[in-house]
Design an enzyme around this catalytic site. Structure first.
Site, PDB file in Angstrom:
ATOM      1  N   GLU A  20       0.856  -1.186   0.000  1.00  0.00           N
ATOM      2  CA  GLU A  20       0.000   0.000   0.000  1.00  0.00           C
ATOM      3  C   GLU A  20       0.889   1.232   0.000  1.00  0.00           C
ATOM      4  O   GLU A  20       1.869   1.302   0.753  1.00  0.00           O
ATOM      5  CB  GLU A  20      -0.903   0.014   1.232  1.00  0.00           C
ATOM      6  CG  GLU A  20      -1.776   1.252   1.350  1.00  0.00           C
ATOM      7  CD  GLU A  20      -2.663   1.224   2.594  1.00  0.00           C
ATOM      8  OE1 GLU A  20      -3.068   0.117   3.001  1.00  0.00           O
ATOM      9  OE2 GLU A  20      -2.916   2.296   3.168  1.00  0.00           O
ATOM     10  N   GLU A  66      -2.384  11.389   3.421  1.00  0.00           N
ATOM     11  CA  GLU A  66      -3.416  11.222   4.438  1.00  0.00           C
ATOM     12  C   GLU A  66      -3.361  12.422   5.364  1.00  0.00           C
ATOM     13  O   GLU A  66      -2.286  12.976   5.620  1.00  0.00           O
ATOM     14  CB  GLU A  66      -3.184   9.970   5.286  1.00  0.00           C
ATOM     15  CG  GLU A  66      -3.302   8.664   4.575  1.00  0.00           C
ATOM     16  CD  GLU A  66      -3.068   7.520   5.547  1.00  0.00           C
ATOM     17  OE1 GLU A  66      -4.049   6.911   5.981  1.00  0.00           O
ATOM     18  OE2 GLU A  66      -1.887   7.261   5.877  1.00  0.00           O
TER      19      GLU A  66
END
Length: 298
Positions: free
Chosen positions: A176, A181
């Site tokens: 990932e 974020e």
């Protein structure tokens, strides 16, 4: 600011190889579109000579209220298991639509979603998650998006990628790459992180970037990017590099990033990392995306 191999904790898990409808649905989707992903990776690998070329772009042009282009993105409805998130991702234009001014708007809003049972009970909010699992996969290049982010306690927007072999190997073996974020109680800081075998969840490897002068990512658009070559990932915000990673930074753990990945955009509410909203959190919260672009390295 640039930091190598920094580990941050706590973090979150968006997709776990578990017995949930979300995971099973995505697994089936990926398995059913393996040929599509393989074909896309053949044409977007960025390997070999040749000039740089844009291999994916979405400027989100279209009338206000329209859905995203289904040839590029598809909704990924459901909740998110094992992460204490409080939203249900819907599959229509209720929470993801074009604004008529060249932007995609993903909206998180309170809603007693009585018909949508989440892992932790009835969902308290709705939002949207979109991915390219069945339409596009890249391997190397510059992956970027220009976004104005939401803010507030419990708000968790992200622009990230997942390996297309997820259906076969599960997470974290699939790998990932979190390009961006943000946890909303820190509106001026974003994080870039990877997860893989031996460095997943709270042991994900990443670093943060903070805007100068106390500015917030909710105040204006910013460009979040990863420059991705064999055995190297470089994160930047508005062209300012803040994190680099190579296999040497993994302490002997496997490097799982030399293969195709697909893209994901979403806004979560709650979760182990940001915690739940509180009485300081205003709604609705919106992530406004000007464009997403993938360019080969040439």
């Amino acid at each position: 600011m640039s930091m190598r191999g920094a580990r941050r904790s706590p973090t979150r898990r968006r997709l776990l190889a578990g017995g949930t409808a979300l995971t099973l649905g995505l697994t089936a989707l990926l398995a059913g579109n393996a040929a599509t992903a393989a074909t896309a990776s053949d044409t977007t690998s960025g390997r070999g000579p040749g000039p740089a070329a844009v291999v994916f772009v979405d400027d989100f042009d279209g009338p206000a209220g329209a859905p995203v282009d289904s040839a590029k993105w598809r909704p990924d409805p459901g909740d998110n298991a094992s992460n204490a998130e409080l939203q249900y991702y819907t599959d229509g234009t209720q929470n993801a639509q074009l604004d008529g001014a060249g932007n995609l708007v993903i909206t998180a809003t309170p809603e007693n979603a009585a018909n949508h049972q989440c892992y932790y009970g009835t969902c308290q909010y709705t939002s949207a998650r979109l991915n390219t699992a069945h339409t596009f996969a890249a391997e190397y290049g510059r992956v970027e998006a220009r976004i104005k982010l939401p803010q507030g306690q419990g708000i968790w927007p992200a622009f990230w990628m997942l390996g297309t072999d997820f259906a076969d190997v599960g997470w974290p073996a699939s790998g990932e790459i979190d390009i961006m974020e943000l946890v909303g109680h820190e509106p001026g800081t974003v994080h870039g992180t990877v997860h893989g075998p031996g460095y997943s969840g709270a042991e994900g490897i990443g670093s943060g970037y903070t805007l100068p002068g106390g500015a917030s990512f909710a105040d204006d658009f910013h460009t979040f990017a990863v420059d991705w070559t064999p055995d190297r990932l470089v994160w930047s915000v508005d062209g300012q590099v803040f994190h680099e990673l190579t296999p040497a930074d993994l302490g002997g753990d496997p490097w799982v990033f030399n293969k195709p990945f697909f893209m994901i955009l979403n806004v979560a509410v709650g979760g182990h990392w940001p915690g739940p909203p509180d009485d300081t959190t205003s709604f609705p919260q919106r992530m406004v995306v000007d464009y997403v672009r993938v360019t080969t390295n040439g």
